[in-house]
Design a protein around this motif. Structure first.
Motif, PDB file in Angstrom:
ATOM      1  N   VAL A   1       0.873  -1.173   0.000  1.00 53.46           N
ATOM      2  CA  VAL A   1       0.000   0.000   0.000  1.00 53.46           C
ATOM      3  C   VAL A   1       0.908   1.220   0.000  1.00 53.46           C
ATOM      4  O   VAL A   1       1.688   1.418   0.940  1.00 53.46           O
ATOM      5  N   SER A   2       0.846   1.990  -1.060  1.00 55.20           N
ATOM      6  CA  SER A   2       1.742   3.147  -1.246  1.00 55.20           C
ATOM      7  C   SER A   2       3.207   2.741  -1.097  1.00 55.20           C
ATOM      8  O   SER A   2       4.010   3.422  -0.458  1.00 55.20           O
TER       9      SER A   2
ATOM     10  N   GLU B   1      -4.528   4.293  -0.467  1.00 59.85           N
ATOM     11  CA  GLU B   1      -3.490   5.080  -1.125  1.00 59.85           C
ATOM     12  C   GLU B   1      -3.958   6.515  -1.379  1.00 59.85           C
ATOM     13  O   GLU B   1      -3.159   7.449  -1.282  1.00 59.85           O
TER      14      GLU B   1
END
Length: 231
Positions: A31-32, A226
């Motif tokens: 995630v990100s 995100e």
């Protein structure tokens, strides 16, 4: 006194993620640009919690390798069979030195406030055996289930049959006294059973967290998290 230890729940199969968890455990989904478990560990470090236990099951070797490289002091509670949240915490209880611990789900992203600090500020040893962190339903990004609890003015929480009208959801963070697990046999059981017992005794309370929160239990949740992180 606030707890010094935390249990991060990371043993689930991640079935709602579909093909994304075929070869990777959900806590290692990016995630990100960072694994989900690392976002959870950020909260732990920021809250100054010194004792960390993570339970594992699916693709455990990958998670063990990542955690040992991240922090060799993290303790692992491996489950050869899935024990659910209550059974998982009871299985890991021997790894903790204190009477009370935080628990945190690994599949969520938080912004604008640390739920562990929210819990610490509201914890009262004399009045409660568990303290849940709740979130208003309208702030529960990516969460599609009905509400979980009704909150009373004195901080006690209740459940009724009309859960679709409940104003608050449990957002995956709590403080709990380990001794409340003594009345439950080792094996598979949910913390929901423990909470029901504490509700009957008037020993389950809650605090509302008003920061931003994203449920990252599905592929859709990744994108939503995100977006939240990018803000």
């Amino acid at each position: 006194m606030k707890p010094e230890g935390i249990m991060i729940f990371a043993a689930g199969r991640g079935t709602r993620m579909g093909a994304l968890t075929t070869h990777v455990p959900k806590p290692l989904i990016q995630v990100s640009g960072r694994p989900l478990i690392d976002h959870a560990l950020d909260l732990v470090r920021d809250a100054g919690i010194s004792e960390v236990v993570v339970n594992t099951h699916t693709h455990a070797d990958q998670l063990h390798s990542h955690l040992s490289a991240t922090d060799p002091n993290i303790k692992i509670s491996h489950e050869t069979e899935l024990l659910d949240t209550g059974g998982g915490l009871k299985n890991a209880a021997v790894l903790f030195g204190g009477e009370c611990v935080y628990t945190l789900n690994a599949d969520m992203v938080w912004r604008n406030g640390n739920p562990l600090e929210t819990l610490a500020a509201a914890w009262n040893d004399e009045e409660m055996d568990a303290l849940l962190c709740l979130l208003p339903r309208e702030k529960a990004t990516g969460h599609k289930s009905p509400g979980d609890f009704f909150l009373e003015p004195d901080g006690r929480i209740t459940r009724r049959g009309d859960a679709e009208h409940a104003d608050y959801i449990y957002c995956g963070a709590q403080i709990i006294r380990l001794s409340v697990l003594d009345g439950f046999e080792p094996g598979v059981f949910s913390l929901n059973a423990v909470w029901e017992h504490l509700i009957e005794r008037g020993r389950l309370k809650a605090v509302v967290h008003y920061g931003n929160w994203v449920d990252v239990g599905t592929p859709e949740g990744i994108g939503l998290a995100e977006l939240e992180i990018a803000r």
